[in-house]
Design a protein around this motif. Structure first.
Motif, PDB file in Angstrom:
ATOM      1  N   THR A  78     102.303  24.533  32.114  1.00 27.37           N
ATOM      2  CA  THR A  78     101.658  24.114  30.969  1.00 27.37           C
ATOM      3  C   THR A  78     102.288  24.374  29.711  1.00 27.37           C
ATOM      4  OG1 THR A  78      99.549  23.875  32.506  1.00 27.37           O
ATOM      5  CG2 THR A  78      99.087  23.887  30.019  1.00 27.37           C
ATOM      6  N   ALA A  95     105.394  22.625  29.086  1.00 26.51           N
ATOM      7  CA  ALA A  95     105.223  21.331  28.693  1.00 26.51           C
ATOM      8  C   ALA A  95     104.636  21.060  27.270  1.00 26.51           C
ATOM      9  CB  ALA A  95     104.421  20.575  30.012  1.00 26.51           C
ATOM     10  N   GLU A  96     104.189  21.859  26.763  1.00 26.50           N
ATOM     11  CA  GLU A  96     103.423  21.921  25.315  1.00 26.50           C
ATOM     12  C   GLU A  96     104.316  22.297  24.366  1.00 26.50           C
ATOM     13  OE1 GLU A  96      99.916  23.969  25.520  1.00 26.50           O
ATOM     14  OE2 GLU A  96      98.823  22.446  26.711  1.00 26.50           O
ATOM     15  N   GLN A 110     110.504  19.637  25.209  1.00 26.74           N
ATOM     16  CA  GLN A 110     109.944  18.501  25.345  1.00 26.74           C
ATOM     17  C   GLN A 110     110.668  17.456  26.459  1.00 26.74           C
ATOM     18  OE1 GLN A 110     106.703  17.033  24.324  1.00 26.74           O
ATOM     19  NE2 GLN A 110     106.408  19.226  24.172  1.00 26.74           N
ATOM     20  N   LEU A 149      98.660  18.701  36.878  1.00 31.01           N
ATOM     21  CA  LEU A 149      99.629  18.975  35.898  1.00 31.01           C
ATOM     22  C   LEU A 149     101.033  18.098  36.036  1.00 31.01           C
ATOM     23  CD1 LEU A 149     100.681  20.608  33.569  1.00 31.01           C
ATOM     24  CD2 LEU A 149     101.705  22.196  35.342  1.00 31.01           C
ATOM     25  N   ARG A 188      99.943  14.630  34.930  1.00 29.19           N
ATOM     26  CA  ARG A 188      99.692  14.137  33.341  1.00 29.19           C
ATOM     27  C   ARG A 188     101.036  14.586  32.526  1.00 29.19           C
ATOM     28  NH1 ARG A 188      97.846  19.162  31.308  1.00 29.19           N
ATOM     29  NH2 ARG A 188      96.799  20.436  33.071  1.00 29.19           N
ATOM     30  N   SER A 189     102.090  15.109  33.378  1.00 27.68           N
ATOM     31  CA  SER A 189     103.199  15.500  32.657  1.00 27.68           C
ATOM     32  C   SER A 189     104.523  15.014  33.229  1.00 27.68           C
ATOM     33  CB  SER A 189     103.349  17.228  32.533  1.00 27.68           C
ATOM     34  OG  SER A 189     102.124  17.811  32.453  1.00 27.68           O
ATOM     35  N   GLU A 190     105.073  14.093  32.280  1.00 26.64           N
ATOM     36  CA  GLU A 190     106.117  13.193  32.588  1.00 26.64           C
ATOM     37  C   GLU A 190     107.453  14.055  32.938  1.00 26.64           C
ATOM     38  OE1 GLU A 190     107.373  10.613  29.577  1.00 26.64           O
ATOM     39  OE2 GLU A 190     105.358   9.044  29.755  1.00 26.64           O
TER      40      GLU A 190
END
Length: 341
Positions: free
Chosen positions: A188, A191-192, A197, A218, A221-223
């Motif tokens: 997480t 990813a942020e 990125q 996770l 929702r995370s490419e």
């Protein structure tokens, strides 16, 4: 025939089983088969999938000394001549009883006691902290010490060259159980992170990981996040990635073989010496014991991954040191010593 007394489950994960399987497969390549003895049935599917027979004692993995009489009877009934034991829950009396009737090999990576055995194996980078030669002086025990005996899985062979010009993919691996849900927390945070990125993040979730639903959420929702549940291609993942984040354990020696620059951490007492020594030797970046301050640890992990992402020279330096430490032939060296008993 070698008999192997080992356990694995959702509490202690599968590391002990996996390193014993590596030794058993190396022995098989030399013409000798192995049988695994377990207290509980949890590890049976892993072992039997690899074609090895199992015997279940229907006991408890953490009460191994209570099975002494049962094991003595098994040794006599099966006419066992050689046995490998891999458990933190043994004591000297238990091993002494076994050794009366069979040649005994013990894997030790915590150095707490002097164990009665014919072969003692400690392949860890910190083995010299335990003064084995001094403590076992005058005994008949043969010592197999150091990273040249690291029993890597058979997939770790024929490593290729690593490139450092680009930084595109990261590996996160947190062991068979991941009690503290670190893979989710680290994934997480990565990813942020603006620096990461456009980096693909591979998260390996072990067989007994109880957080797989959150990890899948996770991923959805995370490419840039991919989950690998109970992955069977770790060597390929390690060679394709440009850096890793990993908990302590035998995985760190597999990572060294692949020369994959790594940020490591510990979440169990038996991981502290290993991760600490890798950090002290400048072979990996060690962020310490995450149990104390997990939020701080996650931030420090991400900061150090960013350092690796932005500095190809730093990655190359770590990689060169790692590859010199582990050559991938440890399981075969152990197997040959066992055959010679």
């Amino acid at each position: 025939m070698l008999y192997i007394r080992v356990d694995g489950n959702e509490r202690i994960a599968t590391g002990h089983i996996m390193r014993c399987l590596s030794i058993a497969k190396a022995l098989r390549s030399l013409g000798e088969e192995s049988v695994f003895i377990l207290a509980e049935p949890y590890g049976k599917p892993i072992i039997e999938k690899e074609g090895f027979q199992t015997i279940c004692l229907n006991g408890s993995y953490d009460k191994i000394t209570e099975e002494t009489e049962q094991m003595e009877e098994l040794i006599a009934r099966q006419r066992i001549e050689k046995m490998l034991v891999d458990s933190y829950f043994v004591d000297e009396t238990y091993l002494e009883h076994l050794r009366r009737n069979t040649s005994l090999i013990y894997i030790d990576d915590i150095g707490g006691k002097i164990y009665p055995c014919d072969l003692l194996i400690n392949y860890c980078n910190y083995y010299d902290r335990y003064r084995y030669e001094e403590r076992y002086g005058g005994t008949a025990t043969k010592l197999l010490l150091g990273c040249s005996y690291a029993p890597l899985r058979e997939e770790f062979s024929g490593r290729g060259e690593r490139q450092f010009d680009e930084f595109r993919e990261i590996l996160i691996t947190t062991g068979g159980t991941d009690t503290y849900n670190m893979a989710y927390k680290i994934g997480t945070a990565m990813a942020e992170c603006p620096v990461l990125q456009n980096i693909k993040i591979h998260i390996v979730a072990g067989r007994f990981n109880t957080h797989i639903a959150r990890l899948r959420e996770l991923e959805s929702r995370s490419e840039n996040i991919v989950i690998h549940h109970n992955a069977g291609n770790m060597a390929e993942l390690m060679m394709n990635c440009d850096a890793a984040v990993s908990a302590g354990g035998t995985t760190l020696y597999e990572i060294c073989y692949c020369g994959l620059p790594t940020v490591c951490f510990a979440f169990a007492d038996n991981q502290l010496d290993g991760t600490g020594t890798f950090g002290e030797q400048g072979i990996m970046i060690n962020t310490g014991d995450i149990r104390r301050e997990p939020d701080r640890a996650v931030k420090e992990i991400v900061v150090n991954v960013c350092r690796l992402a932005e500095d190809s020279g730093l990655r190359r330096g770590f990689s060169d040191k790692m590859r010199k430490l582990v050559d991938g032939n440890g399981a075969f060296r152990i197997a040959k010593e066992i055959q010679a008993l």
